[in-house]
Design a protein around this motif. Structure first.
Motif, PDB file in Angstrom:
ATOM      1  N   ARG A   4       0.832  -1.207   0.000  1.00  0.00           N
ATOM      2  CA  ARG A   4       0.000   0.000   0.000  1.00  0.00           C
ATOM      3  C   ARG A   4       0.858   1.244   0.000  1.00  0.00           C
ATOM      4  N   LEU A   5       0.309   2.285  -0.586  1.00  0.00           N
ATOM      5  CA  LEU A   5       0.934   3.593  -0.604  1.00  0.00           C
ATOM      6  C   LEU A   5       0.020   4.529   0.175  1.00  0.00           C
ATOM      7  N   ASN A   6       0.568   5.194   1.188  1.00  0.00           N
ATOM      8  CA  ASN A   6      -0.212   6.097   2.018  1.00  0.00           C
ATOM      9  C   ASN A   6       0.102   7.522   1.574  1.00  0.00           C
ATOM     10  N   VAL A   7      -0.891   8.174   0.970  1.00  0.00           N
ATOM     11  CA  VAL A   7      -0.736   9.546   0.504  1.00  0.00           C
ATOM     12  C   VAL A   7      -1.747  10.405   1.242  1.00  0.00           C
ATOM     13  N   LEU A   8      -1.244  11.271   2.104  1.00  0.00           N
ATOM     14  CA  LEU A   8      -2.085  12.171   2.880  1.00  0.00           C
ATOM     15  C   LEU A   8      -3.177  11.416   3.646  1.00  0.00           C
ATOM     16  N   GLY A   9      -2.802  10.277   4.198  1.00  0.00           N
ATOM     17  CA  GLY A   9      -3.731   9.495   5.006  1.00  0.00           C
ATOM     18  C   GLY A   9      -4.627   8.553   4.226  1.00  0.00           C
ATOM     19  N   ARG A  10      -4.608   8.631   2.918  1.00  0.00           N
ATOM     20  CA  ARG A  10      -5.417   7.724   2.099  1.00  0.00           C
ATOM     21  C   ARG A  10      -4.529   6.586   1.612  1.00  0.00           C
ATOM     22  N   LYS A  11      -4.997   5.355   1.798  1.00  0.00           N
ATOM     23  CA  LYS A  11      -4.225   4.187   1.405  1.00  0.00           C
ATOM     24  C   LYS A  11      -4.649   3.730   0.016  1.00  0.00           C
ATOM     25  N   HIS A  12      -3.647   3.480  -0.807  1.00  0.00           N
ATOM     26  CA  HIS A  12      -3.880   3.024  -2.180  1.00  0.00           C
ATOM     27  C   HIS A  12      -3.127   1.707  -2.376  1.00  0.00           C
ATOM     28  N   ASN A  13      -3.770   0.741  -3.009  1.00  0.00           N
ATOM     29  CA  ASN A  13      -3.096  -0.512  -3.331  1.00  0.00           C
ATOM     30  C   ASN A  13      -2.088  -0.260  -4.436  1.00  0.00           C
ATOM     31  N   ILE A  14      -0.887  -0.784  -4.248  1.00  0.00           N
ATOM     32  CA  ILE A  14       0.152  -0.673  -5.272  1.00  0.00           C
ATOM     33  C   ILE A  14       0.020  -1.893  -6.167  1.00  0.00           C
ATOM     34  N   ILE A  15      -0.160  -1.666  -7.464  1.00  0.00           N
ATOM     35  CA  ILE A  15      -0.310  -2.797  -8.380  1.00  0.00           C
ATOM     36  C   ILE A  15       0.859  -2.900  -9.358  1.00  0.00           C
ATOM     37  N   GLY A  16       1.713  -1.876  -9.394  1.00  0.00           N
ATOM     38  CA  GLY A  16       2.879  -1.917 -10.248  1.00  0.00           C
ATOM     39  C   GLY A  16       3.877  -0.866  -9.817  1.00  0.00           C
TER      40      GLY A  16
END
Length: 128
Positions: A4-16
């Motif tokens: 996961r990538l945490n950008v400004l408190g929002r978590k995003h799944n890393i797919i590449g």
């Protein structure tokens, strides 16, 4: 474990990811094997197992060391309590420091439980 990538408190799944080879300067693409099935085998990886965070690993190691040191301290407290009980020659303990040692032992035991729980939370999927 998902990367996961945490950008400004929002978590995003890393797919590449795109990385640069240190020796050649060439860019290489890697894709999560779950999200991408139609890429070459050498580009498929389990990103959650590959991505490292040095600061995260350092925090876990620091907590493990703190836990180990705390357990050693608890053992010393237990030994002090035993010496105090044996030295008093029986009940009641009178002017003994036993009540204070027992209280410190209990508080430190609770502290160890808290550190242990913190370590479990850090290792969980939600924070890794």
């Amino acid at each position: 474990m998902k990367a996961r990538l945490n950008v400004l408190g929002r978590k995003h799944n890393i797919i590449g990811v795109i990385v640069q080879d240190e020796t050649t300067g060439e860019s290489k693409h890697f894709y999560d094997s779950v999200a991408f099935e139609n890429v070459s085998v050498e580009q498929k990886v389990v990103l959650g197992e590959c991505i490292e965070s040095q600061s995260f690993e350092k925090k876990i190691e620091d907590l493990k060391q703190l836990l180990e040191d705390s357990k050693d301290h608890l053992k010393v407290l237990g030994e002090q309590i035993i010496r105090e009980v044996v030295g008093c020659g029986g009940l009641p303990f009178g002017e003994s420091i036993l009540p204070n040692l027992a209280k410190e032992y209990k508080e430190h035991s609770d502290y160890i439980d808290g550190v242990s729980c913190s370590l479990d939370v850090l290792k969980s999927d939600n924070y890794a």
